[in-house]
Write a protein that holds these residues in place. Structure first.
Motif, PDB file in Angstrom:
ATOM      1  N   ALA A   1       8.558  -1.553   2.285  1.00  0.00           N
ATOM      2  CA  ALA A   1       6.899  -1.443   2.305  1.00  0.00           C
ATOM      3  C   ALA A   1       6.515  -0.207   1.263  1.00  0.00           C
ATOM      4  CB  ALA A   1       6.321  -1.000   3.586  1.00  0.00           C
ATOM      5  N   GLY A   2       5.420   0.028   1.102  1.00  0.00           N
ATOM      6  CA  GLY A   2       5.196   1.052  -0.002  1.00  0.00           C
ATOM      7  C   GLY A   2       5.278   2.223   1.064  1.00  0.00           C
ATOM      8  N   GLU A   3       5.270   3.385   0.570  1.00  0.00           N
ATOM      9  CA  GLU A   3       5.285   4.798   1.713  1.00  0.00           C
ATOM     10  C   GLU A   3       4.103   5.028   2.267  1.00  0.00           C
ATOM     11  OE1 GLU A   3       8.670   6.957  -0.525  1.00  0.00           O
ATOM     12  OE2 GLU A   3       7.818   8.260   1.002  1.00  0.00           O
TER      13      GLU A   3
ATOM     14  N   ILE B   1       0.868  -1.325   0.090  1.00  0.00           N
ATOM     15  CA  ILE B   1       0.037   0.117  -0.012  1.00  0.00           C
ATOM     16  C   ILE B   1       0.905   1.230   0.138  1.00  0.00           C
ATOM     17  CG2 ILE B   1      -1.855   1.370   1.272  1.00  0.00           C
ATOM     18  CD1 ILE B   1      -2.548  -1.635   2.536  1.00  0.00           C
ATOM     19  N   CYS B   2       0.386   2.053  -0.837  1.00  0.00           N
ATOM     20  CA  CYS B   2       1.603   3.216  -0.939  1.00  0.00           C
ATOM     21  C   CYS B   2       0.958   4.653  -1.157  1.00  0.00           C
ATOM     22  CB  CYS B   2       2.226   2.796  -2.345  1.00  0.00           C
ATOM     23  SG  CYS B   2       3.895   3.996  -2.372  1.00  0.00           S
ATOM     24  N   SER B   3       1.298   5.717  -0.807  1.00  0.00           N
ATOM     25  CA  SER B   3       0.876   6.826  -0.817  1.00  0.00           C
ATOM     26  C   SER B   3       1.326   7.679  -1.982  1.00  0.00           C
ATOM     27  CB  SER B   3       0.728   7.682   0.485  1.00  0.00           C
ATOM     28  OG  SER B   3       2.065   8.033   0.667  1.00  0.00           O
ATOM     29  N   LYS B   4       2.366   7.228  -2.660  1.00  0.00           N
ATOM     30  CA  LYS B   4       3.143   7.943  -3.574  1.00  0.00           C
ATOM     31  C   LYS B   4       2.800   7.316  -5.105  1.00  0.00           C
ATOM     32  CE  LYS B   4       6.516   9.867  -1.133  1.00  0.00           C
ATOM     33  NZ  LYS B   4       7.813  10.779  -1.065  1.00  0.00           N
ATOM     34  N   ASP B   5       2.750   8.177  -6.032  1.00  0.00           N
ATOM     35  CA  ASP B   5       2.369   7.894  -7.373  1.00  0.00           C
ATOM     36  C   ASP B   5       3.851   7.983  -8.425  1.00  0.00           C
ATOM     37  OD1 ASP B   5       0.110   6.899  -8.661  1.00  0.00           O
ATOM     38  OD2 ASP B   5      -0.732   8.842  -8.603  1.00  0.00           O
ATOM     39  N   CYS B   6       4.819   7.377  -7.874  1.00  0.00           N
ATOM     40  CA  CYS B   6       6.037   7.650  -9.104  1.00  0.00           C
ATOM     41  C   CYS B   6       5.596   7.050 -10.159  1.00  0.00           C
ATOM     42  CB  CYS B   6       7.094   6.842  -8.356  1.00  0.00           C
ATOM     43  SG  CYS B   6       7.450   7.437  -6.556  1.00  0.00           S
ATOM     44  N   TYR B   7       6.067   7.713 -11.180  1.00  0.00           N
ATOM     45  CA  TYR B   7       5.892   7.226 -12.711  1.00  0.00           C
ATOM     46  C   TYR B   7       6.435   6.037 -13.154  1.00  0.00           C
ATOM     47  CZ  TYR B   7       4.230  12.255 -13.428  1.00  0.00           C
ATOM     48  OH  TYR B   7       3.376  13.429 -13.329  1.00  0.00           O
ATOM     49  N   TYR B   8       7.482   5.457 -12.350  1.00  0.00           N
ATOM     50  CA  TYR B   8       8.093   4.300 -12.881  1.00  0.00           C
ATOM     51  C   TYR B   8       7.500   3.088 -12.028  1.00  0.00           C
ATOM     52  CZ  TYR B   8      10.452   6.195  -8.900  1.00  0.00           C
ATOM     53  OH  TYR B   8      10.592   6.671  -7.587  1.00  0.00           O
ATOM     54  N   CYS B   9       6.754   3.230 -10.981  1.00  0.00           N
ATOM     55  CA  CYS B   9       6.691   2.275  -9.954  1.00  0.00           C
ATOM     56  C   CYS B   9       5.452   1.644 -10.081  1.00  0.00           C
ATOM     57  CB  CYS B   9       7.006   2.606  -8.581  1.00  0.00           C
ATOM     58  SG  CYS B   9       6.739   1.435  -7.313  1.00  0.00           S
ATOM     59  N   GLY B  10       5.431   0.152 -10.055  1.00  0.00           N
ATOM     60  CA  GLY B  10       4.160  -0.702 -10.474  1.00  0.00           C
ATOM     61  C   GLY B  10       3.315  -0.706  -9.263  1.00  0.00           C
ATOM     62  N   ILE B  11       3.621  -0.406  -8.019  1.00  0.00           N
ATOM     63  CA  ILE B  11       2.744  -0.277  -6.782  1.00  0.00           C
ATOM     64  C   ILE B  11       2.324   1.084  -6.455  1.00  0.00           C
ATOM     65  CG2 ILE B  11       3.791  -2.486  -5.760  1.00  0.00           C
ATOM     66  CD1 ILE B  11       4.793  -1.017  -3.492  1.00  0.00           C
ATOM     67  N   ARG B  12       2.304   2.019  -7.556  1.00  0.00           N
ATOM     68  CA  ARG B  12       1.986   3.210  -7.450  1.00  0.00           C
ATOM     69  C   ARG B  12       0.594   3.317  -6.825  1.00  0.00           C
ATOM     70  NH1 ARG B  12       0.433   6.007 -12.372  1.00  0.00           N
ATOM     71  NH2 ARG B  12       1.550   7.705 -11.543  1.00  0.00           N
ATOM     72  N   LYS B  13       0.157   4.436  -6.377  1.00  0.00           N
ATOM     73  CA  LYS B  13      -1.093   4.721  -5.721  1.00  0.00           C
ATOM     74  C   LYS B  13      -2.319   4.532  -6.919  1.00  0.00           C
ATOM     75  CE  LYS B  13      -3.579   8.480  -3.747  1.00  0.00           C
ATOM     76  NZ  LYS B  13      -3.105   9.957  -3.466  1.00  0.00           N
TER      77      LYS B  13
END
Ligand code: 5AD
Ligand code: FES
Length: 360
Positions: free
Chosen positions: A105-107, A59-71
């Motif tokens: 973990a996700g952030e 579970i991640c609060s970020k939305d990084c453009y490269y990352c598969g587990i982005r929000k």
């Protein structure tokens, strides 16, 4: 143009030197690897240390453009491992003499999360009679949170800068306060001040990234005086915005090779730091991590997350070992490490020598 053999004799590399080393091919490339290997043997020896990796939650609060587990990615299930399962994994690592854990973990920035981690750290220390070393990789937090976790027993922290070029950083992250280059730097500084062995790293082969950027990344790590590094190839994920640039990327094999060169050059520049052999290397080449151990890396992070969650911690595609239980993973790693000419430093924390020397 200078000769690579001459550059390798210099006590200090310029940015241009590093660019040339990163571009080296054939015999020159072998010279770079041989030098890194020699330095690793001199400074670190041939011991490889384990960090049993627990991917606590995606579970991640970020939305990084490269990352598969982005929000914003809704194409997979989110999980949060129970405390009981975390402790079970830690016990496994302890019994198997891993020496250390990494909790990733996700952030999430919340009191609930902070308190949970603090409690888990204390419990892991207790169940292992203080024997397990703990690295955490839990993103940007306030200095107070970092300090609480440090006091609870974590002693190493990994926070990748992703790219030390602010412009590139801003191209691969949304433009908002939640994704700030300055905050990332502030966090790294505060980790160091609190007394963590501080690690960072970058992705290699990102869209828009140049050899000069990568040379600057190495100089950034040197000037920041990091204790540890984890860096790996960028692997495009179809459910992320950067996938749009897939046709502009270097071929995967080239990203892989460039990552090996980055590891080798960093080993030459920062002789006694800990360098992890990134799991993403194995996603490209089945023997990827072993190749990195041969030419400079000294840390490996076997995944000990319960199997059923692993597919969902998919930062990039083709992540290796997502369908093996931890016991299987360990067995295959023992053999792999022997192949790379290294030995496992069982039951030891495998702290950064660089950090220890700074303290003297
Ligand atoms: N390819 C390679 N590495 C990635 N990471 C996230 N997404 C990708 C990707 N698509 C890395 C980032 C992050 C770490 C947890 O995983 O560097 O810091
Ligand atoms: Fe959260 Fe990647 S966007 S860990």
């Amino acid at each position: 143009m200078q000769k690579v053999s001459e550059i390798l004799q210099k006590p200090i590399f310029s940015k241009e030197d590093i660019v040339q080393l990163l571009k080296s091919e054939n015999n020159d490339r072998q010279l770079v690897f041989a030098k890194a290997k020699e330095i690793k043997e001199q400074e670190i020896g041939n011991l490889v240390h384990f960090r049993g990796l627990i991917e606590l939650s995606n579970i991640c609060s970020k939305d990084c453009y490269y990352c598969g587990i982005r929000k914003s990615n809704k194409n997979f299930a989110r999980y949060n491992i129970s405390d009981e399962q975390v402790l079970k994994a830690a016990e496994f690592a302890y019994k198997e003499n891993y020496g250390s854990l990494v909790i990733q973990a996700g952030e999430i920035e919340s009191e609930k999360f902070t308190n949970r981690i603090e409690k888990l750290l204390q419990q892991i220390k207790k169940l292992s009679n203080n024997k397990l070393g703990i690295t955490i990789s839990l993103g940007e937090q306030t200095p107070e949170v970092y300090k609480n976790w440090f006091d609870a027993g974590a002693h190493r922290f990994l926070l990748r800068i992703e790219s030390s070029n602010k412009e590139l950083f801003e191209k691969i992250h949304p433009k908002n306060r939640n994704h700030s280059f300055e905050r990332r730097l502030e966090c790294l500084k505060s980790l160091k001040e609190i007394g963590y062995q501080t690690g960072t790293g970058v992705m290699i082969g990102l869209p828009f990234q140049t050899y000069e950027d990568l040379a600057d990344d190495i100089l950034f790590m040197r000037d920041f005086d990091i204790d540890m590094c984890g860096m790996g190839p960028f692997i495009e994920h179809p459910d992320t915005p950067l996938f749009e640039f897939k046709d502009q990327l270097m071929p995967l094999e080239k990203r892989f090779d460039l990552t090996l060169k980055m590891i080798a050059v960093l080993r030459i520049v920062m002789k006694d730091i800990n360098i992890a052999s990134a799991t993403a290397l194995q996603a490209i080449d089945p023997m990827g991590r072993e190749k990195a151990l041969k030419i400079g890396a000294n840390i490996i992070m076997p995944n000990i997350t319960p199997e059923k969650y692993r597919d969902d911690y998919s930062l990039y595609t083709n992540k290796p070992c997502t369908d093996e239980e931890p016991e299987q993973c360990k067995g295959c790693l023992d053999a792999r490490i022997a192949i790379s000419g290294n030995e496992i430093g069982c039951n030891e924390w495998g702290d950064s020598k660089h950090f220890k020397r700074k303290k003297l």
